[in-house]
Design a protein around this motif. Structure first.
Motif, PDB file in Angstrom:
ATOM      1  N   ILE A   1     -22.832  16.869 -85.770  1.00  0.00           N
ATOM      2  CA  ILE A   1     -22.086  16.162 -86.818  1.00  0.00           C
ATOM      3  C   ILE A   1     -22.915  14.987 -87.330  1.00  0.00           C
ATOM      4  O   ILE A   1     -23.012  14.744 -88.545  1.00  0.00           O
ATOM      5  N   GLY A   2     -23.496  14.222 -86.391  1.00  0.00           N
ATOM      6  CA  GLY A   2     -24.325  13.095 -86.804  1.00  0.00           C
ATOM      7  C   GLY A   2     -25.494  13.523 -87.674  1.00  0.00           C
ATOM      8  O   GLY A   2     -25.787  12.890 -88.691  1.00  0.00           O
ATOM      9  N   LEU A   3     -26.161  14.591 -87.292  1.00  0.00           N
ATOM     10  CA  LEU A   3     -27.290  15.083 -88.087  1.00  0.00           C
ATOM     11  C   LEU A   3     -26.840  15.536 -89.472  1.00  0.00           C
ATOM     12  O   LEU A   3     -27.534  15.307 -90.474  1.00  0.00           O
ATOM     13  N   TRP A   4     -25.673  16.193 -89.535  1.00  0.00           N
ATOM     14  CA  TRP A   4     -25.174  16.642 -90.846  1.00  0.00           C
ATOM     15  C   TRP A   4     -24.898  15.452 -91.752  1.00  0.00           C
ATOM     16  O   TRP A   4     -25.279  15.436 -92.924  1.00  0.00           O
ATOM     17  N   LEU A   5     -24.242  14.422 -91.193  1.00  0.00           N
ATOM     18  CA  LEU A   5     -23.909  13.254 -92.000  1.00  0.00           C
ATOM     19  C   LEU A   5     -25.155  12.466 -92.399  1.00  0.00           C
ATOM     20  O   LEU A   5     -25.151  11.754 -93.406  1.00  0.00           O
TER      21      LEU A   5
ATOM     22  N   GLY B   1     -20.385   8.293 -78.856  1.00  0.00           N
ATOM     23  CA  GLY B   1     -21.232   8.812 -79.925  1.00  0.00           C
ATOM     24  C   GLY B   1     -20.426   9.332 -81.095  1.00  0.00           C
ATOM     25  O   GLY B   1     -20.789   9.135 -82.268  1.00  0.00           O
ATOM     26  N   PHE B   2     -19.304   9.994 -80.800  1.00  0.00           N
ATOM     27  CA  PHE B   2     -18.441  10.514 -81.859  1.00  0.00           C
ATOM     28  C   PHE B   2     -17.909   9.372 -82.717  1.00  0.00           C
ATOM     29  O   PHE B   2     -17.875   9.458 -83.951  1.00  0.00           O
ATOM     30  N   PHE B   3     -17.491   8.277 -82.061  1.00  0.00           N
ATOM     31  CA  PHE B   3     -17.010   7.123 -82.825  1.00  0.00           C
ATOM     32  C   PHE B   3     -18.088   6.615 -83.770  1.00  0.00           C
ATOM     33  O   PHE B   3     -17.839   6.344 -84.948  1.00  0.00           O
ATOM     34  N   HIS B   4     -19.295   6.476 -83.253  1.00  0.00           N
ATOM     35  CA  HIS B   4     -20.365   5.910 -84.081  1.00  0.00           C
ATOM     36  C   HIS B   4     -20.714   6.809 -85.264  1.00  0.00           C
ATOM     37  O   HIS B   4     -20.885   6.314 -86.389  1.00  0.00           O
ATOM     38  N   VAL B   5     -20.831   8.131 -85.047  1.00  0.00           N
ATOM     39  CA  VAL B   5     -21.236   8.996 -86.167  1.00  0.00           C
ATOM     40  C   VAL B   5     -20.162   9.035 -87.248  1.00  0.00           C
ATOM     41  O   VAL B   5     -20.471   9.239 -88.430  1.00  0.00           O
TER      42      VAL B   5
ATOM     43  N   GLY C   1     -27.254   7.037 -86.252  1.00  0.00           N
ATOM     44  CA  GLY C   1     -28.403   6.942 -85.361  1.00  0.00           C
ATOM     45  C   GLY C   1     -27.995   6.559 -83.954  1.00  0.00           C
ATOM     46  O   GLY C   1     -28.461   7.155 -82.975  1.00  0.00           O
ATOM     47  N   GLU C   2     -27.111   5.574 -83.823  1.00  0.00           N
ATOM     48  CA  GLU C   2     -26.654   5.147 -82.502  1.00  0.00           C
ATOM     49  C   GLU C   2     -25.835   6.250 -81.835  1.00  0.00           C
ATOM     50  O   GLU C   2     -25.942   6.489 -80.633  1.00  0.00           O
ATOM     51  N   GLY C   3     -25.017   6.941 -82.632  1.00  0.00           N
ATOM     52  CA  GLY C   3     -24.211   8.030 -82.078  1.00  0.00           C
ATOM     53  C   GLY C   3     -25.063   9.166 -81.556  1.00  0.00           C
ATOM     54  O   GLY C   3     -24.812   9.706 -80.469  1.00  0.00           O
ATOM     55  N   ILE C   4     -26.099   9.534 -82.322  1.00  0.00           N
ATOM     56  CA  ILE C   4     -27.006  10.604 -81.882  1.00  0.00           C
ATOM     57  C   ILE C   4     -27.723  10.186 -80.606  1.00  0.00           C
ATOM     58  O   ILE C   4     -27.896  10.989 -79.675  1.00  0.00           O
ATOM     59  N   ALA C   5     -28.117   8.917 -80.532  1.00  0.00           N
ATOM     60  CA  ALA C   5     -28.813   8.426 -79.341  1.00  0.00           C
ATOM     61  C   ALA C   5     -27.918   8.515 -78.104  1.00  0.00           C
ATOM     62  O   ALA C   5     -28.378   8.872 -77.014  1.00  0.00           O
TER      63      ALA C   5
ATOM     64  N   ARG D   1     -30.476  21.355 -91.693  1.00  0.00           N
ATOM     65  CA  ARG D   1     -31.090  22.422 -90.900  1.00  0.00           C
ATOM     66  C   ARG D   1     -31.095  22.054 -89.414  1.00  0.00           C
ATOM     67  O   ARG D   1     -30.794  22.891 -88.551  1.00  0.00           O
ATOM     68  N   GLU D   2     -31.438  20.811 -89.120  1.00  0.00           N
ATOM     69  CA  GLU D   2     -31.444  20.357 -87.733  1.00  0.00           C
ATOM     70  C   GLU D   2     -30.029  20.381 -87.147  1.00  0.00           C
ATOM     71  O   GLU D   2     -29.833  20.715 -85.968  1.00  0.00           O
ATOM     72  N   SER D   3     -29.058  20.030 -87.979  1.00  0.00           N
ATOM     73  CA  SER D   3     -27.661  20.053 -87.529  1.00  0.00           C
ATOM     74  C   SER D   3     -27.236  21.460 -87.132  1.00  0.00           C
ATOM     75  O   SER D   3     -26.611  21.665 -86.078  1.00  0.00           O
ATOM     76  N   ILE D   4     -27.581  22.433 -87.952  1.00  0.00           N
ATOM     77  CA  ILE D   4     -27.160  23.808 -87.669  1.00  0.00           C
ATOM     78  C   ILE D   4     -27.917  24.366 -86.471  1.00  0.00           C
ATOM     79  O   ILE D   4     -27.355  25.123 -85.668  1.00  0.00           O
ATOM     80  N   GLU D   5     -29.158  23.984 -86.296  1.00  0.00           N
ATOM     81  CA  GLU D   5     -29.888  24.426 -85.108  1.00  0.00           C
ATOM     82  C   GLU D   5     -29.233  23.870 -83.851  1.00  0.00           C
ATOM     83  O   GLU D   5     -29.111  24.561 -82.822  1.00  0.00           O
ATOM     84  N   CYS D   6     -28.799  22.633 -83.915  1.00  0.00           N
ATOM     85  CA  CYS D   6     -28.078  22.019 -82.801  1.00  0.00           C
ATOM     86  C   CYS D   6     -26.760  22.767 -82.558  1.00  0.00           C
ATOM     87  O   CYS D   6     -26.374  23.028 -81.408  1.00  0.00           O
ATOM     88  N   ALA D   7     -26.078  23.111 -83.655  1.00  0.00           N
ATOM     89  CA  ALA D   7     -24.810  23.844 -83.540  1.00  0.00           C
ATOM     90  C   ALA D   7     -25.026  25.234 -82.949  1.00  0.00           C
ATOM     91  O   ALA D   7     -24.166  25.743 -82.216  1.00  0.00           O
ATOM     92  N   ARG D   8     -26.174  25.848 -83.271  1.00  0.00           N
ATOM     93  CA  ARG D   8     -26.465  27.171 -82.707  1.00  0.00           C
ATOM     94  C   ARG D   8     -26.547  27.095 -81.182  1.00  0.00           C
ATOM     95  O   ARG D   8     -26.013  27.951 -80.473  1.00  0.00           O
ATOM     96  N   GLN D   9     -27.228  26.067 -80.694  1.00  0.00           N
ATOM     97  CA  GLN D   9     -27.298  25.898 -79.240  1.00  0.00           C
ATOM     98  C   GLN D   9     -25.905  25.650 -78.665  1.00  0.00           C
ATOM     99  O   GLN D   9     -25.531  26.205 -77.631  1.00  0.00           O
ATOM    100  N   GLY D  10     -25.151  24.820 -79.350  1.00  0.00           N
ATOM    101  CA  GLY D  10     -23.842  24.432 -78.831  1.00  0.00           C
ATOM    102  C   GLY D  10     -22.828  25.552 -78.803  1.00  0.00           C
ATOM    103  O   GLY D  10     -22.091  25.707 -77.820  1.00  0.00           O
ATOM    104  N   ILE D  11     -22.758  26.344 -79.874  1.00  0.00           N
ATOM    105  CA  ILE D  11     -21.736  27.386 -79.914  1.00  0.00           C
ATOM    106  C   ILE D  11     -22.015  28.455 -78.864  1.00  0.00           C
ATOM    107  O   ILE D  11     -21.082  29.081 -78.340  1.00  0.00           O
TER     108      ILE D  11
END
Length: 767
Positions: free
Chosen positions: A566-570, A524-528, A534-538, A575-585
């Motif tokens: 990262i995929g959402l940010w790109l 996923g990291f490679f794809h994003v 989209g493929e990376g997020i999937a 906002r969705e990216s940061i919400e994901c980051a909140r869960q992750g951190i």
């Protein structure tokens, strides 16, 4: 009795403020207080010092009764009576005479060095306290007297903190050194060596005083190099000291002589443990031959009571440890022979079993407690690995152990140490086996993460060749997955997507759930990063689904969330990216995964730049940079997309704050504790609008950054630097830096001149 019978202090008393306060409190609440601790820790000095401070409360006197030279417990009452200057009465036993004498006295009796007479002292103390209701007794002993109503006051070694006024061990060394060696002083040139010396001596006052006596012939640095043979180094001492305190060896040997045979056996065996240990470890390492497993607990209790082993209350239950000096004495008693070999092998086997359990359950719901247990056992893991790699006959076990700990090395950021043990084990164990395949691709992975671009493909070539020859299909699939991982870390994208897809098919055929879970966010990291967001997020969402059955597994979940963020940010879904980051951190914070936290902090800095919270940008980037430097050589893996996002946020912050303002906030972020850095990131969305720097029209004060003009305007309104800091939600130190820059820019000498820079043409700078 009279206070004059309490000995005068021949040298200055250092530290023990907390212990003296506790002694005062204890004597108000209990009539018998026993000061316990290992030999040489300063129990007698603390008791005597406390008695000097408290003697006004005892109008009938304070008396010290030294017992170290007394061998026959039957003579204990006579010895106490002699200390009280009572005449012998042929018709009355000494114990009865003491009781009669003390029955109406408000007095303090110090029974010093009771450990070799503990039963006799317990009986006498109990009898005297029953007969004399105003009597108080303080005992010093390496183990409690075990009398009803006894209050135990442990006397620990002196503080050996890295800095601060409470560093009593350093103060003691400095004080004694000035008296022993005229002209010697602890200064900037030798302070680090002296502090390290005090730490290696466990903060034991006796050991420190013996070390000071060697300053006549050795520098602190030279003593440090000889501390592996500390018992030969630290001999001598004051001629007036009792024999058992004239060398470090004899003071610890005194405890050894007072121990039972099972306690001595357990002492020497537990000495192979390098850090804290549990009862489980004590039984695994200590039980053998003359000491069966069912007797280990009793022997351990005895060693704790004699202050040979220190009890430590931990989150997961009670643990134990030995001071280094006591441990080294135990190692000497263990010796170099067959008994030592068998003990070290039991130690190694126990931690090999623990590593096997850790590997089997690392990606499961027990992840957090297993990781915390491994962190606490890190010193013993090193000892076990060293045992393996020291002998080619045990190298295969070392290779197994080093590879099974991959999750520990990665999550704790100990990538360099992990590579060190993997390399040593690979060198010692050239056999073609599954563990060799795994060790080779693990080494390659860790090198990628650390930004080292050595010949990692050679490692993968060997891993693939070995896997094919021994028919290790799982190892082959992992190796091929990491070949593509290495390729895109080096900027080679051709064929990587197809390679990951093929590797994932192989892992699926093997039923390798862990491989599919991890390769999901790798691919996923490679794809994003290469336009396929989209493929990376999937792929990340596939990993998160596979992880759903183990909700307490946080390591892989955190990485999948990071790649997804990262995929959402790109994609522009910030906002969705940061919400994901909140869960992750939050997952990484629970694990204390410093590298993972650093990754997430970068994303929060991008969001802060978007919100024009520029001090926050700099502070978050400073905090991330500090964490990167603890684990890897090249931040952000050296990947250009991540570098560009970092540079864009930093550039906006520098333009708004100026270089000085940015560097000040960046430095403050780098000094934040990890939990504070995480809190700063999570508070980003809640930051008030005042923290953003609004666009400023050109005018008076040009030459200042927007933030500096804002600060200058608040100075003109009469606000103090602290009030400005509170209003802008930044630190006072940052405001101080801005004000200093403004003063320097216009050649002003006081804040009162700053309004002039805003109300008209700026004056010319002063020469």
């Amino acid at each position: 009795m009279y206070a004059r019978e309490l000995p005068a202090e021949a040298t200055s008393f250092v530290g023990r403020r907390q212990e003296l306060a506790l002694l005062d409190t204890c004597l108000r609440q209990a009539r018998l207080v026993t000061l316990t601790g290992p030999g040489g820790v300063g129990k007698t000095r603390t008791a005597v010092r406390g008695a000097h401070l408290l003697r006004a409360r005892f109008p009938d006197g304070v008396t010290l009764v030294p017992l170290s030279a007394l061998a026959d417990p039957r003579l204990l009452p006579n010895t106490v009576a002699a200390a009280l200057d009572l005449p012998e009465q042929a018709a009355l036993p000494a114990q009865d005479a003491l009781a009669a004498y003390l029955q109406d006295k408000t007095a303090l009796l110090i029974l010093d060095t009771c450990e070799h007479l503990v039963d006799a002292c317990a009986v006498l103390a109990e009898e005297l306290l029953r007969a004399a209701p105003q009597l108080r007794v303080v005992a010093t002993s390496r183990q409690p007297l075990d009398v009803a109503g006894e209050h135990i006051l442990p006397i620990p070694p002196l503080d050996v903190a890295d800095s601060g006024p409470a560093e009593d061990a350093l103060r003691l060394f400095t004080d004694r050194a000035a008296a022993a060696v005229p002209g010697f002083a602890v200064d900037d040139d030798n302070r680090a060596d002296v502090r390290a010396l005090c730490r290696r001596l466990d903060g034991i006052p006796l050991a420190i005083e013996l070390a000071v006596s060697r300053l006549r012939v050795l520098s602190p640095e030279e003593m440090l190099t000889r501390l592996d043979h500390r018992f030969r180094l630290l001999t001598g001492g004051r001629r007036t000291a009792v024999p058992r305190h004239q060398t470090l060896r004899t003071t610890i040997g005194w405890s050894y002589e007072l121990s039972t045979e099972p306690e001595r056996l357990l002492w020497s065996r537990l000495a192979v443990c390098a850090g804290e240990f549990s009862l489980e470890v004590a039984e695994a390492v200590g039980a053998a031959g003359a000491l069966p497993a069912e007797d280990v607990l009793d022997a351990l209790i005895g060693l704790v009571e004699k202050s040979v082993v220190v009890r430590v209350d931990a989150e997961d239950g009670t643990r134990y440890r030995m001071l280094d000096t006591i441990r080294e004495y135990g190692l000497e008693r263990l010796g170099p022979g067959a008994e030592a070999e068998r003990t070290r092998r039991r130690h190694r086997d126990h931690f090999l079993r623990r590593a096997r359990l850790f590997d089997a359950e690392w990606l499961g719901d027990r992840q957090v407690p297993l990781l915390r247990q491994m962190v606490r056992d890190q010193d013993d893991i090193r000892v076990a690995l060293e045992f393996c790699v020291a002998d080619p006959a045990d190298a295969a076990a070392g290779l197994k152990m080093a590879t099974m700990l991959w999750g520990f090395w990665h999550c704790t950021g100990l990538l360099t140490e992990g590579r060190y043990w993997l390399r040593r084990a690979l060198d010692r164990c050239p056999e073609e086996r599954r563990e060799r395949v795994k060790a080779l691709w693990l080494t390659c992975w860790f090198m990628d993460l650390q930004g080292e671009r050595g010949d990692t493909f050679a490692l993968l070539d060997e891993a693939e060749a070995v896997a094919l020859r021994i028919d290790d299909r799982a190892g082959l699939a992992w190796t091929r997955a990491f070949r593509h991982h290495t390729r895109y870390f080096r900027g080679r994208t051709e064929g990587v997507a197809e390679g990951f897809e093929a590797a994932r098919r192989e892992l699926a055929e093997q039923g390798d759930t862990a491989g599919l879970l991890m390769s999901g966010f790798f691919a996923g990291f490679f794809h994003v990063l290469n336009g396929g967001t989209g493929e990376g997020i999937a792929l990340c969402e596939d990993s998160l689904r596979r992880n759903a059955d183990t909700p307490a597994e946080l390591w892989s979940r955190g990485w999948a969330l990071w790649v997804k963020s990262i995929g959402l940010w790109l994609k522009g879904e910030h906002r969705e990216s940061i919400e994901c980051a909140r869960q992750g951190i939050r997952t990484k914070a629970v694990l204390h995964d410093l590298t993972g936290i650093a990754h997430f902090l970068e994303g929060f800095a991008w969001r802060a730049a978007e919100l024009r919270h520029f001090e926050r940008v700099a502070a978050l980037q400073g905090a991330a940079d500090a964490l990167w430097r603890r684990a890897v050589k090249e931040p952000r893996f050296g990947i250009s997309v991540l570098h560009d996002l970092h540079a864009g946020a930093a550039g906006e912050a520098r333009e708004a704050l100026g270089n000085d303002g940015y560097e000040t906030a960046f430095g403050e972020g780098g000094r934040l504790p990890v939990d504070a850095a995480v809190a700063l990131a999570l508070d980003d969305e809640a930051a008030p609008a005042a923290a953003a720097v609004p666009p400023q029209p050109p005018g008076p004060g040009d030459g200042l950054t927007p933030r500096q003009r804002q600060v200058a305007g608040l100075v003109a309104q009469g606000l103090t630097n602290r009030e400005i800091a509170e209003k802008l939600v930044i630190s006072k130190r940052t405001v101080d830096a801005h004000v200093e820059h403004i003063l320097a820019r216009f050649g002003f000498t006081s804040r009162a001149q700053i309004p002039a820079a805003l109300s008209g043409p700026p004056p010319a700078p002063r020469d």
